[in-house]
Design a protein around this motif. Structure first.
Motif, PDB file in Angstrom:
ATOM      1  N   PRO B  44       0.813  -1.226   0.000  1.00 57.45           N
ATOM      2  CA  PRO B  44       0.000   0.000   0.000  1.00 57.45           C
ATOM      3  C   PRO B  44       0.843   1.271   0.000  1.00 57.45           C
ATOM      4  O   PRO B  44       0.409   2.306  -0.518  1.00 57.45           O
ATOM      5  CB  PRO B  44      -0.831  -0.124   1.287  1.00 57.45           C
ATOM      6  CG  PRO B  44      -0.176  -1.172   2.107  1.00 57.45           C
ATOM      7  CD  PRO B  44       0.533  -2.084   1.168  1.00 57.45           C
ATOM      8  N   LEU B  45       2.052   1.189   0.549  1.00 57.50           N
ATOM      9  CA  LEU B  45       2.911   2.380   0.586  1.00 57.50           C
ATOM     10  C   LEU B  45       3.445   2.703  -0.810  1.00 57.50           C
ATOM     11  O   LEU B  45       3.469   3.869  -1.216  1.00 57.50           O
ATOM     12  CB  LEU B  45       4.075   2.167   1.568  1.00 57.50           C
ATOM     13  CG  LEU B  45       3.661   1.821   3.003  1.00 57.50           C
ATOM     14  CD1 LEU B  45       4.890   1.508   3.854  1.00 57.50           C
ATOM     15  CD2 LEU B  45       2.862   2.964   3.629  1.00 57.50           C
ATOM     16  N   ARG B  46       3.878   1.655  -1.527  1.00 57.86           N
ATOM     17  CA  ARG B  46       4.387   1.934  -2.881  1.00 57.86           C
ATOM     18  C   ARG B  46       3.261   2.381  -3.805  1.00 57.86           C
ATOM     19  O   ARG B  46       3.447   3.261  -4.637  1.00 57.86           O
ATOM     20  CB  ARG B  46       5.161   0.740  -3.440  1.00 57.86           C
ATOM     21  CG  ARG B  46       4.389  -0.519  -3.729  1.00 57.86           C
ATOM     22  CD  ARG B  46       5.238  -1.522  -4.539  1.00 57.86           C
ATOM     23  NE  ARG B  46       4.754  -2.885  -4.501  1.00 57.86           N
ATOM     24  CZ  ARG B  46       3.709  -3.346  -5.186  1.00 57.86           C
ATOM     25  NH1 ARG B  46       3.013  -2.522  -5.953  1.00 57.86           N
ATOM     26  NH2 ARG B  46       3.345  -4.613  -5.095  1.00 57.86           N
ATOM     27  N   LEU B  47       2.066   1.768  -3.647  1.00 58.77           N
ATOM     28  CA  LEU B  47       0.955   2.158  -4.516  1.00 58.77           C
ATOM     29  C   LEU B  47       0.569   3.617  -4.280  1.00 58.77           C
ATOM     30  O   LEU B  47       0.181   4.324  -5.217  1.00 58.77           O
ATOM     31  CB  LEU B  47      -0.254   1.248  -4.279  1.00 58.77           C
ATOM     32  CG  LEU B  47      -0.115  -0.183  -4.821  1.00 58.77           C
ATOM     33  CD1 LEU B  47      -1.310  -1.033  -4.415  1.00 58.77           C
ATOM     34  CD2 LEU B  47       0.039  -0.185  -6.344  1.00 58.77           C
ATOM     35  N   MET B  48       0.686   4.073  -3.056  1.00 57.62           N
ATOM     36  CA  MET B  48       0.377   5.484  -2.780  1.00 57.62           C
ATOM     37  C   MET B  48       1.374   6.423  -3.443  1.00 57.62           C
ATOM     38  O   MET B  48       1.157   7.625  -3.526  1.00 57.62           O
ATOM     39  CB  MET B  48       0.345   5.745  -1.269  1.00 57.62           C
ATOM     40  CG  MET B  48      -0.873   5.154  -0.594  1.00 57.62           C
ATOM     41  SD  MET B  48      -0.733   5.232   1.184  1.00 57.62           S
ATOM     42  CE  MET B  48      -2.005   6.397   1.565  1.00 57.62           C
ATOM     43  N   ASN B  49       2.464   5.848  -3.927  1.00 56.01           N
ATOM     44  CA  ASN B  49       3.467   6.648  -4.642  1.00 56.01           C
ATOM     45  C   ASN B  49       3.572   6.216  -6.110  1.00 56.01           C
ATOM     46  O   ASN B  49       4.596   6.459  -6.761  1.00 56.01           O
ATOM     47  CB  ASN B  49       4.813   6.536  -3.943  1.00 56.01           C
ATOM     48  CG  ASN B  49       4.793   7.261  -2.610  1.00 56.01           C
ATOM     49  OD1 ASN B  49       4.887   8.484  -2.570  1.00 56.01           O
ATOM     50  ND2 ASN B  49       4.621   6.531  -1.522  1.00 56.01           N
ATOM     51  N   GLY B  50       2.519   5.572  -6.594  1.00 52.48           N
ATOM     52  CA  GLY B  50       2.422   5.282  -8.027  1.00 52.48           C
ATOM     53  C   GLY B  50       3.228   4.092  -8.508  1.00 52.48           C
ATOM     54  O   GLY B  50       3.382   3.911  -9.716  1.00 52.48           O
ATOM     55  N   ILE B  51       3.753   3.264  -7.590  1.00 48.99           N
ATOM     56  CA  ILE B  51       4.585   2.129  -8.003  1.00 48.99           C
ATOM     57  C   ILE B  51       3.762   0.836  -7.958  1.00 48.99           C
ATOM     58  O   ILE B  51       3.322   0.414  -6.892  1.00 48.99           O
ATOM     59  CB  ILE B  51       5.807   1.959  -7.066  1.00 48.99           C
ATOM     60  CG1 ILE B  51       6.539   3.278  -6.866  1.00 48.99           C
ATOM     61  CG2 ILE B  51       6.720   0.849  -7.584  1.00 48.99           C
ATOM     62  CD1 ILE B  51       7.491   3.646  -7.946  1.00 48.99           C
ATOM     63  N   TYR B  52       3.584   0.225  -9.115  1.00 49.78           N
ATOM     64  CA  TYR B  52       2.916  -1.058  -9.223  1.00 49.78           C
ATOM     65  C   TYR B  52       3.982  -2.136  -9.483  1.00 49.78           C
ATOM     66  O   TYR B  52       5.071  -1.827  -9.961  1.00 49.78           O
ATOM     67  CB  TYR B  52       1.963  -1.070 -10.420  1.00 49.78           C
ATOM     68  CG  TYR B  52       0.730  -0.203 -10.299  1.00 49.78           C
ATOM     69  CD1 TYR B  52       0.816   1.192 -10.307  1.00 49.78           C
ATOM     70  CD2 TYR B  52      -0.530  -0.772 -10.215  1.00 49.78           C
ATOM     71  CE1 TYR B  52      -0.324   1.982 -10.222  1.00 49.78           C
ATOM     72  CE2 TYR B  52      -1.678   0.014 -10.139  1.00 49.78           C
ATOM     73  CZ  TYR B  52      -1.568   1.389 -10.145  1.00 49.78           C
ATOM     74  OH  TYR B  52      -2.703   2.157 -10.068  1.00 49.78           O
ATOM     75  N   LEU B  53       3.639  -3.382  -9.200  1.00 53.31           N
ATOM     76  CA  LEU B  53       4.502  -4.494  -9.627  1.00 53.31           C
ATOM     77  C   LEU B  53       3.790  -5.176 -10.783  1.00 53.31           C
ATOM     78  O   LEU B  53       2.718  -5.756 -10.611  1.00 53.31           O
ATOM     79  CB  LEU B  53       4.730  -5.472  -8.478  1.00 53.31           C
ATOM     80  CG  LEU B  53       5.654  -6.659  -8.805  1.00 53.31           C
ATOM     81  CD1 LEU B  53       7.037  -6.176  -9.241  1.00 53.31           C
ATOM     82  CD2 LEU B  53       5.785  -7.593  -7.607  1.00 53.31           C
ATOM     83  N   GLN B  54       4.375  -5.076 -11.977  1.00 46.13           N
ATOM     84  CA  GLN B  54       3.722  -5.595 -13.171  1.00 46.13           C
ATOM     85  C   GLN B  54       4.407  -6.863 -13.670  1.00 46.13           C
ATOM     86  O   GLN B  54       5.174  -7.473 -12.934  1.00 46.13           O
ATOM     87  CB  GLN B  54       3.681  -4.506 -14.264  1.00 46.13           C
ATOM     88  CG  GLN B  54       2.705  -3.382 -13.944  1.00 46.13           C
ATOM     89  CD  GLN B  54       1.234  -3.795 -14.101  1.00 46.13           C
ATOM     90  OE1 GLN B  54       0.876  -4.964 -14.009  1.00 46.13           O
ATOM     91  NE2 GLN B  54       0.352  -2.831 -14.326  1.00 46.13           N
ATOM     92  N   VAL B  55       4.148  -7.224 -14.907  1.00 49.27           N
ATOM     93  CA  VAL B  55       4.611  -8.526 -15.408  1.00 49.27           C
ATOM     94  C   VAL B  55       6.132  -8.650 -15.370  1.00 49.27           C
ATOM     95  O   VAL B  55       6.665  -9.647 -14.893  1.00 49.27           O
ATOM     96  CB  VAL B  55       4.089  -8.757 -16.843  1.00 49.27           C
ATOM     97  CG1 VAL B  55       4.742  -9.992 -17.460  1.00 49.27           C
ATOM     98  CG2 VAL B  55       2.581  -8.949 -16.828  1.00 49.27           C
ATOM     99  N   HIS B  56       6.837  -7.624 -15.847  1.00 53.46           N
ATOM    100  CA  HIS B  56       8.292  -7.758 -15.987  1.00 53.46           C
ATOM    101  C   HIS B  56       9.096  -6.979 -14.958  1.00 53.46           C
ATOM    102  O   HIS B  56      10.289  -7.215 -14.802  1.00 53.46           O
ATOM    103  CB  HIS B  56       8.734  -7.284 -17.375  1.00 53.46           C
ATOM    104  CG  HIS B  56       8.042  -7.999 -18.485  1.00 53.46           C
ATOM    105  ND1 HIS B  56       8.373  -9.277 -18.853  1.00 53.46           N
ATOM    106  CD2 HIS B  56       7.013  -7.622 -19.289  1.00 53.46           C
ATOM    107  CE1 HIS B  56       7.588  -9.653 -19.849  1.00 53.46           C
ATOM    108  NE2 HIS B  56       6.749  -8.676 -20.117  1.00 53.46           N
ATOM    109  N   ALA B  57       8.489  -6.011 -14.337  1.00 50.77           N
ATOM    110  CA  ALA B  57       9.240  -5.117 -13.450  1.00 50.77           C
ATOM    111  C   ALA B  57       8.249  -4.262 -12.669  1.00 50.77           C
ATOM    112  O   ALA B  57       7.033  -4.443 -12.789  1.00 50.77           O
ATOM    113  CB  ALA B  57      10.161  -4.225 -14.287  1.00 50.77           C
TER     114      ALA B  57
END
Lengths: 109, 556
Positions: B44-57
């Protein structure tokens, strides 16, 4: 994902995860280490994969990976994940050949 | 520094806050990398800063408030693409940009670089009010009733870090237009606002409960004429009702559209009115002085049209038919006779819709500086608009775009395909959308063919979440997974705008090649049987889907 109990004779199970540092996809080798390329992944039987998954999950944080899970693949050099999603994870996005993880000749399923 | 034309302006406290926020996130990243924070705690902390974990990175989504960028900011995005990504950025259907190959350890440095250009990634994820989107022709179009950027900026300030709406039942999307034709798909947003002037100041028509995704719904009118003074109170009351009654027990039933559908628009409206009655409206009142202070930031640029602009433009079009074709499809009338609005297509045939290289970003920044007051607008259809271009300079602009391979003459035509990243990048996707977009783009890439076909929108989503707005395309395509294989469902007759409607499913899903062939046959059928001047959508409306279904499946 295809059920592990329904593997055909030419299929095996790979273990994959994402690397904590950069999110890159990694594959678990025979020695329990994680590798960037699917060619180095251990091709396991369903029975082997259960124990390996448990061990890998326990060690994940210490090894700097996350989200360990099994993937069904056709045996080969390199192994070819059965589902399109896992195929893309193994070989790279299909729209940018320059971002491919392995030579395109090896990526065709 | 000279303030760019038509742009939000940060104050020193905004910049101080961003630095504090980045420092906080940098510490969180360190703790994650050291193992002090688990992924469950960190997510939740990274998502609040726009960082998702996607398929490759990791993927970083950067906010572009109401789609407006200046050249300095676009160069900064090019820098991020070049230094931290693989040389690309992907403009989204929410007027934002995504970078697909980000390393977590680089994230704080990227956010620091973005902050230098007054940009951030806050509220690009999570159950909060997301980026406010607006009309790409704002403040420039001849047919505009009212410049929506002023109130888009007011909404940006109101919604940023709003403490009451940081943990809503689900994400919340607001769009605002000031055009007589709804250019922002207002009826497909949680709240859509259509602004218009009146003798007593601006009025806002408010739609609520629209959206695409798993449950596509056309928004319903909540209020016809909210005065400017009551705009914020009305939005706040609407969100309070949603926050109080929206479902939190079921992810798929948590959007405001489900609440409005469940209780009905009348009871919902009464609940909003009841909430308003309890509020101290003076606290939310937008005074003319506050609005005027923000309007001052969106003054029209100093336009200096030359007397013979039309003659010069006509001569250029006569001499170069390819330019004339681009003029026909990629420009829109400006309020000043000597100027034009130019749309840069990010849909070069065979390329990935919305993808731009770092070099193209730098080139576009240079072009905007030279021809358009250093200002660019990202559209929700994944293109770039230059709002104020002198007519006599359009030819030089077009030549510059050709050098960047960004001069496709296809805005609003078959090649102007909207597409999500699909399975090639997105963990939610069931099927790839980009290869199909490229195939269709190449199939209909011929400019003359597109001109002959006329207005046609093709929208592609790789999953039911509908980031490619497939329900709203004249032809929509939804990627589905059938036992590990990709198939594509075709929808027909969707549209955004004043007559918003949801496309109807044509029939069983097809393989990628069969879907391309089916769409080609449908378009051939249209060309062979249309009435004079009849658009594809008009023919679909006249005849229904049956004849199109027949040709689509004739050889399958």
């Amino acid at each position: 994902m295809k059920r592990l109990s329904h593997l055909s004779p030419n299929e095996c199970v790979l273990l994959t995860a994402a690397r904590l540092l950069d999110g890159r996809i990694v594959w678990r080798g025979r020695d329990g280490q994680w590798f960037d390329h699917v060619a180095q992944a251990a091709c396991l039987t369903a029975e082997e994969s259960e124990a390996a998954l448990e061990e890998a999950s326990t060690q994940a944080a210490r090894q700097g990976v996350m989200g360990v899970y099994p993937v069904v693949a056709r045996k080969g050099e390199p192994p070819q994940p059965v589902s399109m999603k896992e195929h893309i994870r193994a070989f790279g996005p299909t729209v940018h050949p320059e971002f491919s993880y392995v030579p395109q000749s090896e990526a065709s399923s | 520094m000279k303030q760019p034309v038509g742009h939000y302006a940060y104050e020193s406290r905004d910049r101080e806050f961003l630095q504090e926020r980045i420092a906080e996130f940098e510490d969180q990243v360190k703790r994650r990398l050291s193992g002090a924070l688990s992924e469950e705690e960190f997510k939740p902390l990274r998502l609040m800063n726009g960082i998702y974990l996607q398929v490759h990175a990791y993927m970083l989504r950067v906010a572009i408030p109401y789609g407006i960028l200046d050249s300095r900011q676009l160069r900064k995005l090019a820098h991020v693409a070049r230094r931290y990504d693989r040389g690309y950025g992907h403009f989204t259907t929410r007027q934002n940009i995504q970078f697909n190959w980000i390393s977590l350890e680089d994230a704080p440095a990227i956010l620091r670089d973005l902050a230098e250009a007054d940009m951030h990634a806050i509220q690009t994820s999570g159950n909060c009010i997301r980026n406010i989107t607006s009309d790409e022709y704002a403040g420039a179009a001849r047919d505009e009733l009212m410049d929506p950027r002023v109130h888009a900026e007011i909404l940006r300030q109101w919604s940023t870090l709003h403490p009451e709406f940081t943990f809503l039942p689900r994400k919340f999307k607001i769009a605002i237009s000031g055009s007589p034709e709804d250019r922002v798909a207002a009826r497909f947003h949680d709240i859509g606002l259509l602004a218009r002037p009146s003798e007593n100041g601006p009025l806002f028509r408010v739609f609520v409960g629209g959206g695409l995704g798993r449950t596509p719904v056309v928004g319903q009118e909540l209020f016809d004429s909210v005065p400017e003074a009551e705009l914020l109170a009305t939005l706040e009351a609407t969100l309070r009702v949603y926050n109080a009654y929206g479902r939190r027990d079921n992810l798929y039933r948590a959007r405001i559209k489900i609440l409005v559908q469940t209780i009905g628009i009348e009871p919902f409206r009464e609940a909003v009115k009841a909430e308003l009655a309890k509020m101290d409206l003076s606290h939310y009142r937008l005074t003319p002085e506050r609005v005027a202070a923000i309007r001052a930031r969106f003054a029209a640029p100093e336009l200096h049209a030359v007397d013979d602009a039309d003659a010069v433009l006509a001569q250029h079009q006569k001499e170069d038919p390819a330019f004339a074709r681009w003029m026909q499809s990629n420009t829109h009338p400006h309020f000043d006779e000597g100027y034009s609005i130019a749309t840069v297509s990010l849909k070069t045939p065979g390329d990935i819709p919305g993808d731009v290289t770092a070099e193209q970003m730098d080139g576009l920044a240079d072009i905007a500086e030279r021809f358009a007051f250093s200002e660019l607008r990202v559209t929700h259809l994944q293109n770039i608009v230059l709002g104020h271009v002198r007519k006599d300079q359009l030819y030089a602009l077009w030549q510059g775009l050709k050098e960047l391979n960004l001069a496709a003459p296809n805005i609003g035509l078959a090649g102007d395909i909207v597409s999500c990243p699909g399975l090639d990048y997105c963990t939610l996707a069931n099927a790839r959308s980009l290869p199909l977009a490229r195939k269709l783009g190449a199939r209909f890439g011929d400019a003359r063919l597109q001109e002959e076909i006329g207005a046609l929108s093709i929208n592609i989503s790789g999953c039911i979440n509908a980031c490619g707005h497939h329900h709203a395309g004249h032809i929509g395509i939804l990627g589905v997974d059938k036992r590990g294989s990709e198939f594509y469902q075709i929808l027909l007759g969707g549209q955004a705008g004043d007559r918003a409607s949801i496309g109807a499913i044509l029939g069983p899903a097809l393989s990628e090649d069969d879907a391309v062939a089916a769409i080609a046959r449908m378009i051939d059928h249209y060309l062979a049987h249309r009435n004079e001047q009849e658009s594809f959508l008009e023919m679909v409306t006249r005849l229904g889907k049956a004849p199109f279904k027949e040709v689509a499946y004739e050889t399958v």
